[in-house]
Scaffold this active site. Sequence first.
Site, short mmCIF file in Angstrom:
data_model
loop_
_atom_site.label_atom_id
_atom_site.label_comp_id
_atom_site.label_asym_id
_atom_site.label_seq_id
_atom_site.Cartn_x
_atom_site.Cartn_y
_atom_site.Cartn_z
N LYS A 59 -5.96 12.36 -17.24
CA LYS A 59 -6.27 12.94 -18.55
C LYS A 59 -4.75 12.95 -19.23
O LYS A 59 -4.48 12.13 -19.71
CB LYS A 59 -6.38 14.57 -18.18
N TYR B 184 -13.93 22.50 -10.71
CA TYR B 184 -14.19 21.37 -11.27
C TYR B 184 -15.35 20.83 -10.34
O TYR B 184 -15.41 20.74 -9.27
CB TYR B 184 -13.05 20.53 -11.26
N ASP C 274 -5.55 23.03 -8.81
CA ASP C 274 -5.98 21.98 -9.89
C ASP C 274 -5.05 22.06 -11.07
O ASP C 274 -5.81 22.98 -11.81
CB ASP C 274 -7.23 21.61 -9.82
N ARG D 163 0.83 -1.09 -0.08
CA ARG D 163 0.02 -0.02 0.05
C ARG D 163 0.93 1.24 -0.04
O ARG D 163 0.57 2.42 -0.51
CB ARG D 163 -0.83 0.10 1.25
C1 LIG Z 1 -11.08 15.04 -14.57
C2 LIG Z 1 -10.65 16.06 -13.57
C3 LIG Z 1 -10.50 15.62 -12.16
C4 LIG Z 1 -10.68 14.38 -11.54
O1 LIG Z 1 -9.86 13.33 -12.01
P1 LIG Z 1 -10.61 11.75 -12.04
O2 LIG Z 1 -9.21 11.12 -12.61
O3 LIG Z 1 -11.60 11.88 -13.11
O4 LIG Z 1 -11.12 11.71 -10.68
C5 LIG Z 1 -10.14 16.98 -11.33
N1 LIG Z 1 -9.82 17.95 -12.08
C6 LIG Z 1 -9.93 18.32 -13.18
C7 LIG Z 1 -9.91 19.69 -13.56
C8 LIG Z 1 -10.43 17.35 -14.11
O5 LIG Z 1 -10.66 17.76 -15.36
#
Ligand SMILES: *Cc1c(COP(=O)(O)O)cnc(C)c1O
Length: 400
Positions: A217, A120, A192, A65
């Site tokens: 992403k 988000y 973010d 972990r």
């Molecule tokens: C997609 C996204 C997230 C979350 O990511 P996941 O892996 O889908 O949980 C967080 N912030 C932004 C800006 C995003 O586009």
Amino acid sequence: MSAEDAPHDLRPATRLVHLGRRRALAGGIVNPPVYRASTVLFESTAHQRQATRDRDQPDTLYYARRGTPTQWALAEAMTALEAPHAAGTFLYPSGAAAVAGALLALLAPGDELLMVDNAYEPTRALCDGVLRRMGIATRYYDPLIGGGIAELIGPATRAVFLESPGSLSFEVQDVPAIAAAARARGVPTLIDNTWATSLLFPALAHGVDVAITACTKYIVGHSDAMLGAVTANAAAWPRIRAAGHQLGQCASPDDAFLGSRGLRTLAVRLRAHGENGLAVARWLSEQPQVARVLHPALPSCPGHAHFVRDYGGASGLFAFEFAAGVDDPARTRFIDALRLFGIGFSWGGFESLALAVDPRPVRSVADWRARGPLVRLHIGLEDPADLIADLGAALAHVAP
Ligand SMILES: *Cc1c(COP(=O)(O)O)cnc(C)c1O
């Protein structure tokens, strides 16, 4: 030669090829292996006790972990992308888990969080849900507030959260001004940074304490894994790491491997997403059915000057606003007529996507007044001429 620590004098694209390869461990094989593991066997009780003492030290196998070389390789590479300002990276099973893990690490009941108004949507849901139930209050602020954030920082403020460009509407924040104002008051900042990644925007170098990346992403980049990362400076790292462990968070070795694999091509992919995206955005801005293109590299995007000043380039995600008079059914006809764009959430893969979006229900401070309905596009790695032809054919379903 080993350039695994990839010295800072090398340029980012070169470093991406070398970072986190852990060559010694793989005995010369180019990529580190995927270790599927739970239990780690010790040679003796003395060894087990030593591992327990050293478990927060790098490269200590303790219990899977806490990672194996597969996850450590990716975490090291993400940390190195924010060098020399980062002290470590914690991996999570999704970007949303990374956002939650970072906020839970820094906040306690009675604290106030300043959250950007165009965050988000699941981030907003976390603030209005679990955090509120825990007695953590959220105040939303205008994404374009800049240094004016100082006036909102009160005695209970314990964190300022940024997202730049913001989800759905793409305002580019004045990150250095906000980070400096918060730091002057002893308040940590988190961003973010999913849209740009640390490659196009090394957030810690711009004064932010904690950079969050939804690796799902562009880091993974092929729409085939969920993964998140939190990269922190020396001040925030001990709390980020401790909370991550206490919350039981970890990333699977297969997904971490896909993240490391994605990093090798991140520079070329982002360059192509950026160039293709801008070609499509410029073309859209000349169409009579389009009122405004919200692409950070175009002057029509709020905060464009901050983008020009601070960002190393654009990725492939942006939105456009239809002209007044184009209604919801027309937008639906347009999206459904596209042949080369998928309809789906998430983005950052090689494929183009289109989505009807509406910031209004997820705004409380900065008034969102669009002239017409909004469409978010992710521009993939296809030839942009084909994408433009597809968009042109679909626009014919929308009266100018
Ligand atoms: C997609 C996204 C997230 C979350 O990511 P996941 O892996 O889908 O949980 C967080 N912030 C932004 C800006 C995003 O586009």
